[in-house]
Design a protein around this motif. Sequence first.
Motif, short mmCIF file in Angstrom:
data_model
loop_
_atom_site.label_atom_id
_atom_site.label_comp_id
_atom_site.label_asym_id
_atom_site.label_seq_id
_atom_site.Cartn_x
_atom_site.Cartn_y
_atom_site.Cartn_z
N VAL A 1 1.21 -14.32 -1.57
CA VAL A 1 0.01 -14.94 -1.79
C VAL A 1 -0.01 -16.44 -2.30
CG1 VAL A 1 -2.21 -14.69 -3.15
CG2 VAL A 1 -1.02 -12.72 -2.37
N LYS A 2 -0.82 -17.30 -1.64
CA LYS A 2 -0.73 -18.47 -2.31
C LYS A 2 -1.36 -18.55 -3.71
CE LYS A 2 -0.80 -21.27 2.16
NZ LYS A 2 -1.53 -22.15 2.79
N THR A 3 -0.89 -19.39 -4.52
CA THR A 3 -1.34 -19.53 -5.85
C THR A 3 -2.37 -20.56 -5.66
OG1 THR A 3 0.16 -21.26 -6.57
CG2 THR A 3 0.79 -19.22 -7.09
N THR A 4 -3.41 -20.46 -6.80
CA THR A 4 -4.47 -21.35 -6.80
C THR A 4 -4.61 -21.95 -8.12
OG1 THR A 4 -6.16 -19.82 -7.77
CG2 THR A 4 -5.88 -19.75 -5.34
N ASN A 5 -5.27 -23.22 -8.19
CA ASN A 5 -5.26 -23.70 -9.61
C ASN A 5 -5.76 -22.81 -10.77
OD1 ASN A 5 -4.78 -26.00 -8.66
ND2 ASN A 5 -6.86 -26.77 -8.32
N TRP A 6 -6.42 -21.56 -10.35
CA TRP A 6 -7.08 -20.74 -11.26
C TRP A 6 -5.90 -19.88 -11.86
CZ3 TRP A 6 -11.44 -21.38 -13.61
CH2 TRP A 6 -12.43 -21.91 -12.92
N ASP B 1 3.58 -22.76 -5.85
CA ASP B 1 2.63 -22.74 -4.78
C ASP B 1 2.48 -21.15 -4.04
OD1 ASP B 1 1.91 -25.40 -4.82
OD2 ASP B 1 3.73 -25.86 -3.55
N LYS B 2 3.33 -20.43 -4.44
CA LYS B 2 3.12 -18.92 -3.75
C LYS B 2 3.81 -17.92 -4.89
CE LYS B 2 4.15 -20.66 0.90
NZ LYS B 2 5.13 -20.47 1.86
N LYS B 3 3.17 -16.66 -4.70
CA LYS B 3 3.70 -15.64 -5.56
C LYS B 3 3.88 -14.30 -4.71
CE LYS B 3 -1.14 -15.14 -6.99
NZ LYS B 3 -1.95 -15.19 -8.15
N GLU C 1 -4.72 -9.23 -3.75
CA GLU C 1 -5.58 -9.67 -4.86
C GLU C 1 -4.63 -9.63 -6.23
OE1 GLU C 1 -8.96 -10.44 -4.65
OE2 GLU C 1 -8.51 -10.35 -2.81
N CYS C 2 -3.31 -9.24 -6.18
CA CYS C 2 -2.45 -9.22 -7.15
C CYS C 2 -3.19 -8.46 -8.46
CB CYS C 2 -2.05 -10.49 -7.67
SG CYS C 2 -1.24 -11.79 -6.34
N SER C 3 -3.77 -7.21 -7.93
CA SER C 3 -4.44 -6.49 -8.91
C SER C 3 -3.62 -5.38 -9.43
CB SER C 3 -5.89 -6.11 -8.41
OG SER C 3 -5.58 -5.43 -7.12
N LEU D 1 6.56 -3.52 -23.99
CA LEU D 1 6.26 -3.42 -22.40
C LEU D 1 5.55 -4.24 -21.80
CD1 LEU D 1 5.57 0.35 -22.29
CD2 LEU D 1 7.99 -0.86 -21.87
N VAL D 2 6.00 -4.87 -20.87
CA VAL D 2 5.45 -5.90 -20.02
C VAL D 2 5.03 -5.29 -18.48
CG1 VAL D 2 5.38 -8.41 -18.92
CG2 VAL D 2 6.59 -7.66 -21.17
N TYR D 3 3.51 -5.33 -17.95
CA TYR D 3 3.31 -4.96 -16.72
C TYR D 3 3.13 -6.14 -15.73
CZ TYR D 3 1.72 -0.68 -18.67
OH TYR D 3 2.09 0.57 -19.52
N VAL D 4 4.20 -6.31 -14.93
CA VAL D 4 4.30 -7.56 -14.03
C VAL D 4 3.30 -7.11 -12.75
CG1 VAL D 4 5.97 -8.70 -12.66
CG2 VAL D 4 6.64 -7.55 -14.75
N TYR D 5 2.59 -8.35 -12.52
CA TYR D 5 1.62 -8.21 -11.38
C TYR D 5 1.80 -9.27 -10.34
CZ TYR D 5 -1.63 -5.47 -14.23
OH TYR D 5 -2.11 -4.51 -14.95
N ALA D 6 2.80 -10.37 -10.72
CA ALA D 6 3.31 -11.25 -9.87
C ALA D 6 4.55 -11.91 -10.09
CB ALA D 6 2.36 -12.44 -9.50
N MET D 7 5.38 -12.32 -9.14
CA MET D 7 6.79 -13.01 -9.08
C MET D 7 6.33 -14.34 -8.52
SD MET D 7 9.20 -9.79 -8.33
CE MET D 7 9.26 -8.66 -9.43
N LEU D 8 6.37 -15.44 -9.30
CA LEU D 8 6.49 -16.83 -8.60
C LEU D 8 7.48 -17.11 -7.86
CD1 LEU D 8 4.79 -18.97 -11.39
CD2 LEU D 8 3.80 -17.54 -9.83
#
Length: 128
Positions: free
Chosen positions: A118-123, A29-31, A37-39, A66-73
């Motif tokens: 940030v709250k996660t969304t269905n998207w 539910d959060k990240k 914007e997690c951009s 290599l992995v670019y990490v944008y968010a951690m759940l």
Amino acid sequence: MASRLWFTLSACLLLATCEAGRQMPKLSDKKLCADSECSYPILIARALQDFYPGDCRFIPIRQGQLVYVYAMLKDRGNLFWAGSVQDSYYGEQEARIGHFPSTIVEETHILSPPSTEVKTTNWDFYCN
């Protein structure tokens, strides 16, 4: 050509045979992100092993990529992160953000602290 495409799309909709465009269950539910914007990437990590996803919420990762990490759940003990992979040649893999287990990577470069919740969304978990 256009009529064939229209027929394919129409058949797909009428027969419900397409798997694209479906809502998947939320992983969290959060990240935590670097910005609202997690951009911006939080960090760069290197894959320790191959990861073959079980569904479309996840991205395939090969050992050494290599992995670019944008968010951690946040929920479930920070088990999943969201990011994109970069192959040895930019055009070899479509730039797509997806989820992966945090345990299959090691952090190599911290870019920006994950200080924004940030709250996660269905998207966040929509498969296209």
